[in-house]
Write an enzyme that holds these catalytic residues in place. Structure first.
Site, short mmCIF file in Angstrom:
data_model
loop_
_atom_site.label_atom_id
_atom_site.label_comp_id
_atom_site.label_asym_id
_atom_site.label_seq_id
_atom_site.Cartn_x
_atom_site.Cartn_y
_atom_site.Cartn_z
N GLU A 187 -4.47 8.00 -2.83
CA GLU A 187 -4.97 6.76 -2.26
C GLU A 187 -5.36 5.77 -3.35
O GLU A 187 -5.28 4.55 -3.15
CB GLU A 187 -6.16 7.08 -1.35
N HIS A 217 0.84 -1.21 0.00
CA HIS A 217 0.00 0.00 0.00
C HIS A 217 0.87 1.26 0.00
O HIS A 217 0.75 2.12 -0.87
CB HIS A 217 -0.91 -0.03 1.23
N GLU A 218 1.78 1.33 0.98
CA GLU A 218 2.63 2.52 1.06
C GLU A 218 3.56 2.59 -0.15
O GLU A 218 3.91 3.67 -0.62
CB GLU A 218 3.43 2.52 2.36
N HIS A 240 1.84 4.47 -2.84
CA HIS A 240 2.00 5.92 -2.63
C HIS A 240 3.39 6.37 -3.10
O HIS A 240 3.55 7.39 -3.75
CB HIS A 240 1.88 6.27 -1.14
#
Lengths: 507, 507
Positions: free
Chosen positions: A300, A270-271, A274
């Protein structure tokens, strides 16, 4: 003004705003350090440092010098003669100036100090499962937000002004409608899923998986995603985040749970999503104000694209499951790829947002959205939050926290004053499914590529459509240009319906 | 001015200088990060950030606002009515103002950017053993220093002005005399040592010692020294340093050599000595300009006290040798405490300053001192440095580097523009022996305490005599108050003579 005068004005303005960016980069680094490396006894003093730097950046943003630059660069004779980057930068600071010049510098600084202290208090409160340690800080933060709203004003709903900071153009009116539509369909799908007799086996998930071995896997996956470790690093923290200090230094943090590898595996991906956004902004934007993601929702969409659409796809694990098995062989003994895939896609209404499955995630966001709207308009009191939180969780997800640590204290955001931010998480969800629909046209063999661990074409597509533009395109422009439509939650519902039909063998 | 006006003036001034301290703390953190954690691709942009913060702090230091504060607070009617901390702060900034207000902000900023880039170039040059990669940067740094000297002026010798920045009151005249005296006696003692037939066995030193196990030892020793890990941390770097961001956040870095445990063991204790100074400054000084070591020489006296006078003492190892042995048992198999003690005190004229023994260390410093004096006065050229360096090493120490990596490229300091700094290292040596002589009066059972691993009384004595005062006492005041005399190299010579009589069984 002649051409030379315009060029000099443009250069002076850009030098001036680059200094603001320098302060922001320093603040970003201090923030990363506070959440990863800083010893606890030095933190109070460090909050003062943050306060001074924030005040300085803020003061520059609302300075007479800025006002003068903006006026001169908005002159019709000048406007068209500066670079497009400068034009967009002027637009950006005009909006910021309008938003902020009414807030006294001293109040802004006091807010930043309060937020830094609230962050410490939140960590303590969460650790000790004691909401009362956080409450006085939270009340201060809410009071600041309401004070600032008086300076800012609003059109239809005060919460619109907060939303606009994270997702330009977003309103309570749009969100109420989108969320109502989404909630109805999600709850219906959730019901089918919970009624299905075909529950995935998940016992294997909770076997001990050494943190350092989980970490080893992250290096493999992040590299495959195209994350550049010469322009970033991976560290441990309490609440995971990625921070783009500049495209050459985009750091990922993660949290380890040795009793549930999903926390760090999906958290890191997830990160990483980003981080890919921030690492791949076009080189010509480096050092400028345009050199970051265009909105929290679009940001996001990138993290969720990688976490869910890529890494919760069965084909992704055709390639990576063997890698994961190697690191903790006993855990996956006798667990087929299909069992693994179904296990990591289990739906279980639960307490913690960042560990939520794809189906219930947006319901967590809606709980926060409703609470924030009510807090800001004095319909509820901060004192009552634990009770209200627990009630709403029961209403939306059918689960009730036993402790505030797993309830109202779980997220860091309110300590930082980030009201209006949570809806971006759900928007990111919605956007990510819209992007996937668009990607299907260009990469029809998406699944086959995943199965070969070939993630570069996906990263490149996202860079081309989203990353490289930085802030040069507004969120809605990106959405329109890439998908041909505005916010549309139906693609997310379709995507989830198809997935769970498969995982839960729905008829 | 009445009492209230004076109080308001004092508060406004202290708020103003605290902001300068905040910038310095942010710069310190960025610097730590650049040397420990920062990914390489983000560093160029980070140098710009450093430049902006440095310029801001510098601009405040030389601002009309500062000038006005200093003038009003120097008024005889006001001076005696503010706190002693404020008085010392005014004195400090008066000197800084005098020193700096003549340097144009833009030039100072350019220097800081050049220094950050030179730091990168130095690392590359050292890694590739290629002086030419560093040369253009070094020439820029030297040119900046000479340009700044024109702004500053000088009395007797231009180098005095550089010395004064690190060791207030120090001059070429004093140093030439002290160094001449020291060099004569050191060279004579060195001759005796080299002629001794009783050379310590050192084979055991160079056996492989896993870096993570060395690190485990550091945690034991640093804790015993009284280093507070809740107010600091230990990390790896290329060139070890300690940095006191504030007394609650004082970080130690070290460098590991698996083929020579002394590098990190003594390096860490050395930096730990610096760190104890910064951690133990009196609480009432926190956040003020007085909250740091009083000079580089006094700072170095603390690191060298711990590195040499404590940790190269036989009794220290009575307690810690068993701990070290446990971590890498095979290495020390059959090596008695006496052999170990003599081994770690071996004298061997060598190439690398930070790995030098106590006897030859000051000779390394003198090489640099002579070169810096000559560079600044145009008696030599930067292009010729590798040759000159090697010649001087041969003349002073009888050894000649095969590579620039082990020669002129070994130290980071010139890349940062720190000319005039090296002599502090030798002064620290001299001071540390003077402090030990004074400590003997208060702690007559020093050796017995070491043998029991009881280091707190030593740390407490140093805190009482040195640490707690921060910058409130000048170096010479500390020296006079604690030892009753000025700079006196004889105590160092006596200490070394006694030690090597023992280690080398001199007659």
């Amino acid at each position: 003004m002649n051409q030379t005068e315009i060029q000099n004005l443009e250069k002076a303005f850009m030098d001036f705003v680059h200094k603001i960016e320098h302060y922001e980069e320093a603040i970003g680094l201090i923030d990363w350090d506070l959440h990863t490396k800083a010893p606890k006894k030095g933190r109070a003093q460090r909050s003062e440092v943050m306060g001074t730097l924030s005040e300085q950046a803020f003061n520059m943003m609302i300075s007479p010098e800025m006002k003068d630059y903006l006026e001169r660069l908005s002159d019709p004779d000048v406007k068209g003669k500066v670079s497009i980057i400068t034009q967009k930068t002027v637009e950006y600071y005009q909006k910021e100036y309008e938003r902020n010049h009414r807030i006294p510098g001293e109040r802004y600084r006091a807010f930043k100090v309060a937020a830094a202290n609230a962050g410490d208090a939140w960590e303590d409160a969460k650790k000790n499962d004691d909401f009362s340690l956080f409450l006085p800080h939270l009340k201060k933060i809410i009071a600041f937000k309401k004070e600032f709203l008086q300076y800012w004003g609003y059109d239809e709903h005060p919460y619109d002004t907060l939303l606009d900071e994270y997702e330009p153009g977003m309103t309570v009116k749009i969100l109420d409608e989108v969320f109502a539509k989404l909630r109805g369909q999600l709850v219906e799908l959730l019901q089918q899923v919970m009624d299905s007799p075909h529950r995935p086996d998940t016992d294997f998930i909770f076997q001990k998986f050494d943190a350092r071995r989980q970490e080893a896997f992250h290096y493999v996956v992040l590299k495959a995603m195209g994350y550049d470790f010469d322009a970033g690093r991976l560290d441990e923290t309490v609440h995971p985040f990625a921070t783009g200090l500049n495209p050459g230094d985009v750091r990922v943090t993660t949290k380890y749970d040795e009793g549930d590898f999903r926390t760090s595996v999906f958290g890191t991906i997830h990160e990483g999503g980003h981080a890919l956004y921030e690492q791949n902004i076009a080189p010509e934007l480096i050092g400028t104000t345009m050199c970051t993601g265009t909105s929290y929702g679009i940001h996001e969409s990138q993290s969720l694209f990688w976490e869910n659409i890529v890494a919760r796809n069965r084909y992704f694990w055709e390639h990576f499951y063997p890698e994961l098995r190697k690191l903790n062989p006993d855990q996956f003994d006798g667990i087929s790829l299909d069992q693994f895939y179904r296990g990591i896609n289990v739906v279980q209404p639960s307490l913690i947002r960042i560990e939520a499955d794809e189906l219930t995630y947006c319901l967590h966001v809606m709980v926060r959205y409703e609470i924030e709207k009510a807090l800001i308009t004095d319909q509820i009191k901060a004192e009552d939050l634990p009770q209200i939180w627990n009630d709403k969780m029961e209403e939306y997800l059918g689960v009730r926290p036993d402790s505030d640590r797993e309830g109202v204290l779980q997220d860091v955001h309110w300590s930082m004053g980030d009201f209006g931010y949570f809806p971006s998480y759900a928007l990111g969800y919605i956007y990510s499914a819209q992007l996937k629909r668009a990607m299907d046209r260009d990469i029809p063999d998406f699944d086959q590529k995943l199965a070969r661990g070939e993630l570069s074409p996906i990263r490149e597509w996202l860079t081309d459509k989203v990353h490289r533009h930085g802030k040069m395109k507004k969120p809605i422009e990106i959405l329109q240009d890439v998908t041909g439509e505005g916010v549309n939650p139906q693609h997310l519902v379709d995507y989830l319906t198809e997935k769970y039909r498969n995982v839960y063998k729905l008829s």
